[in-house]
Design a protein around this motif. Structure first.
Motif, PDB file in Angstrom:
ATOM      1  N   ASP A   5     -11.922  -6.900  -4.589  1.00 18.86           N
ATOM      2  CA  ASP A   5     -10.848  -7.655  -5.238  1.00 18.86           C
ATOM      3  C   ASP A   5      -9.553  -7.486  -4.444  1.00 18.86           C
ATOM      4  N   LYS A   6      -8.793  -8.584  -4.380  1.00 12.03           N
ATOM      5  CA  LYS A   6      -7.577  -8.618  -3.582  1.00 12.03           C
ATOM      6  C   LYS A   6      -6.359  -8.498  -4.495  1.00 12.03           C
ATOM      7  N   LEU A  24      -4.778   1.963  -4.045  1.00 17.86           N
ATOM      8  CA  LEU A  24      -5.686   0.849  -4.316  1.00 17.86           C
ATOM      9  C   LEU A  24      -6.766   0.732  -3.251  1.00 17.86           C
ATOM     10  N   THR A  25      -6.382   0.888  -1.999  1.00 15.97           N
ATOM     11  CA  THR A  25      -7.352   0.814  -0.908  1.00 15.97           C
ATOM     12  C   THR A  25      -8.419   1.906  -1.047  1.00 15.97           C
ATOM     13  N   ALA A  26      -7.973   3.111  -1.422  1.00 13.96           N
ATOM     14  CA  ALA A  26      -8.909   4.230  -1.592  1.00 13.96           C
ATOM     15  C   ALA A  26      -9.868   3.994  -2.754  1.00 13.96           C
ATOM     16  N   ASN A  27      -9.492   3.079  -3.662  1.00 14.65           N
ATOM     17  CA  ASN A  27     -10.334   2.812  -4.831  1.00 14.65           C
ATOM     18  C   ASN A  27     -11.020   1.447  -4.765  1.00 14.65           C
ATOM     19  N   GLY A  28     -11.177   0.936  -3.548  1.00 19.50           N
ATOM     20  CA  GLY A  28     -12.021  -0.225  -3.358  1.00 19.50           C
ATOM     21  C   GLY A  28     -11.365  -1.583  -3.445  1.00 19.50           C
ATOM     22  N   PHE A  29     -10.021  -1.642  -3.389  1.00 19.96           N
ATOM     23  CA  PHE A  29      -9.325  -2.916  -3.426  1.00 19.96           C
ATOM     24  C   PHE A  29      -8.772  -3.267  -2.049  1.00 19.96           C
ATOM     25  N   PRO A  49      -4.623 -14.172  -4.536  1.00 20.32           N
ATOM     26  CA  PRO A  49      -5.046 -12.818  -4.922  1.00 20.32           C
ATOM     27  C   PRO A  49      -5.768 -12.818  -6.265  1.00 20.32           C
ATOM     28  N   ASP A  50      -6.557 -11.769  -6.494  1.00 19.23           N
ATOM     29  CA  ASP A  50      -7.256 -11.616  -7.765  1.00 19.23           C
ATOM     30  C   ASP A  50      -6.351 -11.009  -8.835  1.00 19.23           C
ATOM     31  N   LEU A  51      -5.276 -10.346  -8.389  1.00 21.75           N
ATOM     32  CA  LEU A  51      -4.329  -9.742  -9.323  1.00 21.75           C
ATOM     33  C   LEU A  51      -3.004  -9.524  -8.604  1.00 21.75           C
TER      34      LEU A  51
END
Length: 235
Positions: A5-6, A24-29, A49-51
Motif C-alpha cells: 500500500d502506498k 511505515l517502510t519498515a512495516n510494509g508500506f 496513494p492508498d492513504l
C-alpha cells in the motif's frame, strides 16, 4: 508478490516526515512525501496513494482546505496528524471527511493501527463485511444482532432500550471509525434534533453499565474527548 500500500505523508517538518516514512517502510508500506499543499495535491492526482497522512499546519495552505479539495473528487482515506488539540479542529476535520484524527505527539503503534483500519475500510466499504454476511457484528464477547435488534454479552441479552441499541448498532457498523457527537445525534434522533450532547452521554453511560466490565475503563466503546465515540474493531 504482495502489492504494498502506498501512503502519502503531507508534512512540512522534515524530521517528522522522515520518521513516519521510516516507520511505515519498515512495516510494509511504500511512502511518498510532500512538504506543502500544492505539492501534495499534485502528487495525489498523479500517484493515486492508498492513504494520505495530512498535517494541518502547512506553509502554503491550511490542511483543512487540502482535505476539502481532496474530498471534492476522491474518497481516498485521510488521517489527520496534527499538533492542533482543540476539539473544534478535530470535529471540523472529521466533518470535512477525514477518516481519523491523531494528535502530535503520537505513538507509532497507534498510527500503524489507525492506518490499517482506514485502508481496510476502503477495501470492505463502510458496511462491515460480517454484518452484510451474517446480520451480526461480533468483537470479543460482544455481539450485535442486527436482525433481532439485540446486543449480547457472552451470549446473554443485555436488554438495551431502542435508542441504546441504535447507538451501539451504528458504532458497530462503522467499527474502528470515530463518529462525531453531531453525526450520532442526527442519525439517531433525526436531522432536526437539537445538537445536545447530554442526551447522548446519558445513553452512553447506560450502555456502558450494561456491556462493560468497568464502565470507567471501557473495552468496547471508546470516547474521543470532545469529538465522539469509536467502537472496538474486530481484527
Amino acid at each position: 508478490m504482495k502489492i504494498r500500500d502506498k501512503v502519502l505523508i503531507v508534512e512540512d517538518e522534515q524530521n517528522i516526515k522522515n520518521f513516519m516514512s521510516t516507520i511505515l517502510t519498515a512495516n510494509g508500506f511504500d511512502t511518498l512525501m510532500a512538504g506543502g499543499a500544492k505539492e501534495a495535491l499534485s502528487m495525489i492526482s498523479s500517484h493515486c496513494p492508498d492513504l494520505i497522512i495530512l498535517d494541518l499546519g502547512l506553509p502554503d495552505m491550511d490542511g483543512m482546505e487540502v482535505l476539502k479539495q481532496v474530498r471534492a473528487w476522491s474518497s481516498v482515506p485521510v488521517i489527520v496528524v496534527s499538533a492542533r488539540t482543540h476539539e473544534g479542529d478535530k470535529v471540523a476535520a472529521l466533518d470535512l471527511g477525514a477518516d481519523d484524527y491523531i494528535e502530535k505527539p503520537f505513538g507509532t503503534s497507534e498510527l500503524l493501527a489507525r492506518i490499517r483500519t482506514a485502508i481496510r475500510h476502503t477495501r470492505t466499504g463502510l458496511d462491515n463485511d460480517s454484518i452484510a454476511q451474517s446480520g451480526k457484528y461480533t468483537v470479543r464477547d460482544l455481539t450485535i444482532d442486527y436482525d433481532k435488534h439485540h446486543v449480547l454479552m457472552r451470549g446473554e441479552d443485555v436488554h438495551l432500550t431502542l435508542n441504546e441499541f441504535k447507538i451501539v448498532a451504528l458504532l458497530g457498523k462503522y467499527a474502528g471509525k470515530v463518529l462525531t457527537y453531531d453525526f450520532l445525534i442526527r442519525e439517531i434522533w433525526g436531522p432536526k434534533a437539537k445538537a445536545d450532547n447530554q442526551i447522548l452521554r446519558v445513553n452512553m453511560a447506560n450502555i456502558r453499565r450494561k456491556i462493560e466490565k468497568n464502565p470507567a475503563a471501557p473495552e468496547y466503546i471508546f470516547t474521543e474527548i470532545g469529538v465522539g465515540y469509536r467502537m472496538l474493531e474486530n481484527e
